[in-house]
Motif scaffolding. Structure first.
Motif, PDB file in Angstrom:
ATOM      1  N   GLY A  88       0.814  -1.214   0.000  1.00  0.00           N
ATOM      2  CA  GLY A  88       0.000   0.000   0.000  1.00  0.00           C
ATOM      3  C   GLY A  88       0.837   1.249   0.000  1.00  0.00           C
ATOM      4  O   GLY A  88       2.060   1.223   0.183  1.00  0.00           O
ATOM      5  N   PRO A  89       0.218   2.395  -0.219  1.00  0.00           N
ATOM      6  CA  PRO A  89       0.932   3.661  -0.266  1.00  0.00           C
ATOM      7  C   PRO A  89       1.438   4.054   1.101  1.00  0.00           C
ATOM      8  O   PRO A  89       0.908   3.664   2.138  1.00  0.00           O
TER       9      PRO A  89
ATOM     10  N   PRO B 162       0.710  12.479   6.694  1.00  0.00           N
ATOM     11  CA  PRO B 162      -0.069  13.184   7.720  1.00  0.00           C
ATOM     12  C   PRO B 162      -1.418  13.614   7.178  1.00  0.00           C
ATOM     13  O   PRO B 162      -1.535  14.088   6.059  1.00  0.00           O
ATOM     14  N   ARG B 163      -2.451  13.435   7.983  1.00  0.00           N
ATOM     15  CA  ARG B 163      -3.805  13.766   7.545  1.00  0.00           C
ATOM     16  C   ARG B 163      -4.518  14.532   8.637  1.00  0.00           C
ATOM     17  O   ARG B 163      -4.085  14.551   9.786  1.00  0.00           O
ATOM     18  N   ASN B 164      -5.652  15.094   8.284  1.00  0.00           N
ATOM     19  CA  ASN B 164      -6.486  15.720   9.282  1.00  0.00           C
ATOM     20  C   ASN B 164      -7.083  14.656  10.189  1.00  0.00           C
ATOM     21  O   ASN B 164      -7.073  13.468   9.887  1.00  0.00           O
ATOM     22  N   THR B 165      -7.656  15.095  11.271  1.00  0.00           N
ATOM     23  CA  THR B 165      -8.061  14.182  12.321  1.00  0.00           C
ATOM     24  C   THR B 165      -9.020  13.102  11.846  1.00  0.00           C
ATOM     25  O   THR B 165      -8.897  11.951  12.228  1.00  0.00           O
ATOM     26  N   PHE B 166      -9.984  13.452  10.995  1.00  0.00           N
ATOM     27  CA  PHE B 166     -11.031  12.498  10.645  1.00  0.00           C
ATOM     28  C   PHE B 166     -10.898  11.984   9.209  1.00  0.00           C
ATOM     29  O   PHE B 166     -11.804  11.374   8.697  1.00  0.00           O
ATOM     30  N   GLN B 167      -9.770  12.214   8.552  1.00  0.00           N
ATOM     31  CA  GLN B 167      -9.671  11.895   7.135  1.00  0.00           C
ATOM     32  C   GLN B 167      -8.721  10.735   6.914  1.00  0.00           C
ATOM     33  O   GLN B 167      -7.670  10.644   7.539  1.00  0.00           O
ATOM     34  N   ASP B 168      -9.103   9.808   6.015  1.00  0.00           N
ATOM     35  CA  ASP B 168      -8.212   8.704   5.707  1.00  0.00           C
ATOM     36  C   ASP B 168      -7.456   8.987   4.427  1.00  0.00           C
ATOM     37  O   ASP B 168      -7.520  10.075   3.863  1.00  0.00           O
ATOM     38  N   ALA B 169      -6.706   7.984   3.932  1.00  0.00           N
ATOM     39  CA  ALA B 169      -5.821   8.204   2.790  1.00  0.00           C
ATOM     40  C   ALA B 169      -6.574   8.550   1.513  1.00  0.00           C
ATOM     41  O   ALA B 169      -6.032   9.190   0.614  1.00  0.00           O
ATOM     42  N   THR B 170      -7.811   8.113   1.383  1.00  0.00           N
ATOM     43  CA  THR B 170      -8.561   8.367   0.150  1.00  0.00           C
ATOM     44  C   THR B 170      -9.395   9.632   0.238  1.00  0.00           C
ATOM     45  O   THR B 170     -10.153   9.932  -0.674  1.00  0.00           O
ATOM     46  N   GLY B 171      -9.264  10.364   1.328  1.00  0.00           N
ATOM     47  CA  GLY B 171     -10.046  11.580   1.481  1.00  0.00           C
ATOM     48  C   GLY B 171     -11.372  11.353   2.166  1.00  0.00           C
ATOM     49  O   GLY B 171     -12.148  12.275   2.366  1.00  0.00           O
ATOM     50  N   GLY B 172     -11.659  10.082   2.550  1.00  0.00           N
ATOM     51  CA  GLY B 172     -12.895   9.789   3.243  1.00  0.00           C
ATOM     52  C   GLY B 172     -12.789  10.134   4.716  1.00  0.00           C
ATOM     53  O   GLY B 172     -11.814  10.726   5.172  1.00  0.00           O
ATOM     54  N   VAL B 173     -13.799   9.745   5.467  1.00  0.00           N
ATOM     55  CA  VAL B 173     -13.866  10.078   6.881  1.00  0.00           C
ATOM     56  C   VAL B 173     -13.974   8.798   7.698  1.00  0.00           C
ATOM     57  O   VAL B 173     -14.743   7.901   7.364  1.00  0.00           O
ATOM     58  N   LEU B 174     -13.176   8.700   8.770  1.00  0.00           N
ATOM     59  CA  LEU B 174     -13.212   7.553   9.654  1.00  0.00           C
ATOM     60  C   LEU B 174     -14.250   7.803  10.746  1.00  0.00           C
ATOM     61  O   LEU B 174     -14.123   8.737  11.534  1.00  0.00           O
ATOM     62  N   ILE B 175     -15.295   6.992  10.789  1.00  0.00           N
ATOM     63  CA  ILE B 175     -16.358   7.132  11.770  1.00  0.00           C
ATOM     64  C   ILE B 175     -16.291   5.926  12.697  1.00  0.00           C
ATOM     65  O   ILE B 175     -16.522   4.789  12.276  1.00  0.00           O
TER      66      ILE B 175
ATOM     67  N   THR C 156      -5.909   1.227  12.133  1.00  0.00           N
ATOM     68  CA  THR C 156      -6.415   1.288  10.768  1.00  0.00           C
ATOM     69  C   THR C 156      -5.293   1.703   9.832  1.00  0.00           C
ATOM     70  O   THR C 156      -4.752   2.805   9.943  1.00  0.00           O
ATOM     71  N   ARG C 157      -4.921   0.817   8.921  1.00  0.00           N
ATOM     72  CA  ARG C 157      -3.829   1.099   7.999  1.00  0.00           C
ATOM     73  C   ARG C 157      -4.240   2.116   6.944  1.00  0.00           C
ATOM     74  O   ARG C 157      -5.396   2.498   6.832  1.00  0.00           O
ATOM     75  N   ALA C 158      -3.256   2.544   6.158  1.00  0.00           N
ATOM     76  CA  ALA C 158      -3.528   3.535   5.114  1.00  0.00           C
ATOM     77  C   ALA C 158      -4.487   3.009   4.064  1.00  0.00           C
ATOM     78  O   ALA C 158      -5.224   3.778   3.448  1.00  0.00           O
ATOM     79  N   ASP C 159      -4.500   1.687   3.851  1.00  0.00           N
ATOM     80  CA  ASP C 159      -5.399   1.118   2.845  1.00  0.00           C
ATOM     81  C   ASP C 159      -6.764   0.750   3.422  1.00  0.00           C
ATOM     82  O   ASP C 159      -7.592   0.151   2.740  1.00  0.00           O
ATOM     83  N   GLY C 160      -7.014   1.103   4.702  1.00  0.00           N
ATOM     84  CA  GLY C 160      -8.310   0.852   5.310  1.00  0.00           C
ATOM     85  C   GLY C 160      -8.412  -0.443   6.081  1.00  0.00           C
ATOM     86  O   GLY C 160      -9.381  -0.644   6.816  1.00  0.00           O
ATOM     87  N   ARG C 161      -7.437  -1.318   5.958  1.00  0.00           N
ATOM     88  CA  ARG C 161      -7.468  -2.587   6.690  1.00  0.00           C
ATOM     89  C   ARG C 161      -7.156  -2.346   8.160  1.00  0.00           C
ATOM     90  O   ARG C 161      -6.395  -1.467   8.518  1.00  0.00           O
ATOM     91  N   LYS C 162      -7.756  -3.161   9.020  1.00  0.00           N
ATOM     92  CA  LYS C 162      -7.575  -3.020  10.457  1.00  0.00           C
ATOM     93  C   LYS C 162      -6.698  -4.147  10.997  1.00  0.00           C
ATOM     94  O   LYS C 162      -6.839  -5.300  10.584  1.00  0.00           O
ATOM     95  N   VAL C 163      -5.839  -3.804  11.915  1.00  0.00           N
ATOM     96  CA  VAL C 163      -4.947  -4.764  12.559  1.00  0.00           C
ATOM     97  C   VAL C 163      -5.117  -4.629  14.066  1.00  0.00           C
ATOM     98  O   VAL C 163      -5.109  -3.521  14.602  1.00  0.00           O
ATOM     99  N   THR C 164      -5.279  -5.756  14.736  1.00  0.00           N
ATOM    100  CA  THR C 164      -5.453  -5.760  16.184  1.00  0.00           C
ATOM    101  C   THR C 164      -4.137  -6.092  16.869  1.00  0.00           C
ATOM    102  O   THR C 164      -3.450  -7.061  16.508  1.00  0.00           O
TER     103      THR C 164
END
Length: 422
Positions: A11-12, A16-29, A165-173
């Motif tokens: 993945g890419p 650094p991003r804004n607080t609620f924004q992910d790598a694709t410009g979406g929002v993490l809720i 939550t990784r840059a590609d959206g996948r989650k790791v515990t």
């Protein structure tokens, strides 16, 4: 090393991003609060300004406070010590953790870069996280994780679990044993709260005032006004007059010149000036409040009007910062390192900052301390030379007997000759 490769080779690269924004410009809720804040563009203060860690850093006072406190942690020498016996301590320079803390915490950062970034995360978000890379039971790297991408939960057995939550959206515990977790002021014992949580209104007001000031000076520092014409102007005449007036107000070349009105028009101001509204004074109050939230004396961020508000002067204020603010940060780091990075099988190891480095830039205070240490037999000349990064000298491993201030004679027969033993 497999954990590293699985996480970071695909993945890419994370930016650094804004607080609620992910790598694709979406929002993490993640929670209902996240949803509300995202819909409102971040947490909006009463001044109508969105306040996030990123926008807060645009306030000069916030930036200065974060820079000062993170700089102390970043520049303070940090060592791993070993207890030899009840009275003897030595540097554990042979331990792998010494290399991590003193030379290379990970593949791309220096120790000061790593500590400065983690301390900034701690101050702006209340938590700082780093993944531990372990080899043969020893921590060999600490990889920082952005706090906005980490969710910490306490399980039924009271242990902690982390979801990244990784840059590609996948989650790791990750388990509690996999994470180096710095916690600031906490109300539940698990999650830290940052100064921004409670200083949001003050910071929002400061942002609003800066926006007002920028808008004021953009328009030539002139206020809105009404133009009165004795006759009636058509649409074309109104538009021409409006454009001419706006051009006059916004140009620096026109600043200070007289506005000429024709055809009997009159000019009536409709608002107070920034000076009349005490805009500058309001900014000063805001700056002082922000310094108070971050535990930094106002003079250290450029506000020297009340230099005697803490102690008897600037020196007392600076010492107060060292005692009540920096010491809190240093203790948090030491205890977290002892808990998360040192194995329970090595109880004799511990992390320790060299507090004496706080006077490293004050040569007068530093050498006065050296002289007293020599005079009272606390240090030998070679130990003082080592602190000054100088080579030992022959015969320098002696300890001078303390002077007898009570009027008696020294133990060595009254000659006050140096002793060869500590």
């Amino acid at each position: 090393m497999a954990i590293w490769d699985r996480w970071f080779s695909k993945g890419p690269a994370e930016q650094p991003r804004n607080t609620f924004q992910d790598a694709t410009g979406g929002v993490l809720i993640r929670t209902s609060q996240d949803l509300e804040e995202a819909l409102r563009g971040g947490v909006v203060s009463a001044a109508g300004v969105s306040v996030t860690p990123d926008t807060a850093m645009r306030v000069a006072a916030v930036f200065a406070c974060v820079r000062l406190r993170s700089g102390v942690v970043a520049n303070m020498p940090l060592a791993v010590k070993r207890r030899v016996d009840e009275r003897t301590r030595e540097d554990a320079s042979d331990h792998p953790l010494w290399t991590v803390l003193r030379r290379r915490p990970n593949r791309w950062q220096t120790p000061s870069q790593f500590r400065r970034m983690m301390q900034a995360h701690l101050m702006l978000r209340g938590n700082a996280y780093a993944m531990k890379v372990v080899s043969r039971g020893n921590v060999i790297e600490v990889v920082p994780l952005h706090p906005d991408r980490v969710e910490c939960k306490q399980l039924e057995d009271l242990s902690l679990s982390y979801t990244y939550t990784r840059a590609d959206g996948r989650k790791v515990t990750l388990g509690q044993s996999d994470v180096f977790h710095l916690v600031g002021l906490t109300l539940d014992g698990v999650h830290g709260v940052s100064a921004l949580t409670y200083a949001r209104e003050t910071i929002g007001l400061s942002l609003a005032m800066e926006s007002h000031g920028a808008s004021t000076f953009k328009n030539g520092a002139r206020v809105s006004a009404a133009l009165s014409h004795p006759n009636k102007l058509g649409p074309e005449g109104q538009e021409l007059l409006r454009s001419s007036l706006d051009s006059f107000r916004s140009g620096g070349e026109q600043d200070g010149k007289t506005l000429i009105l024709e055809e009997g028009m009159t000019y009536t101001p409709m608002a107070m000036t920034a000076e009349d509204a005490q805009w500058i004074e309001s900014r000063k109050f805001s700056r002082t409040d922000i310094a108070m939230f971050f535990g930094v004396p106002p003079h250290m961020i450029g506000d020297t009007e009340k230099s005697t508000s803490w102690g008897t002067g600037i020196d007392s204020q600076t010492q107060g910062f060292v005692t009540f603010t920096s010491e809190d940060d240093l203790t948090t780091w030491e205890e977290t390192i002892n808990r998360d990075l040192i194995s329970d099988s090595e109880p004799d190891l511990y992390a320790l900052f060299n507090r004496a480095a706080l006077v490293r830039g004050d040569i007068k205070a530093r050498w006065e301390a050296h002289v007293k240490a020599l005079q009272w037999g606390v240090s030998s000349p070679n130990e003082v030379r080592a602190l000054e990064d100088q080579n030992p000298r022959e015969g320098g491993d002696i300890y001078y007997d303390p002077p007898n201030t009570a009027g008696g004679t020294p133990d060595n027969g009254g000659t006050n000759e140096p002793s060869q033993t500590a």
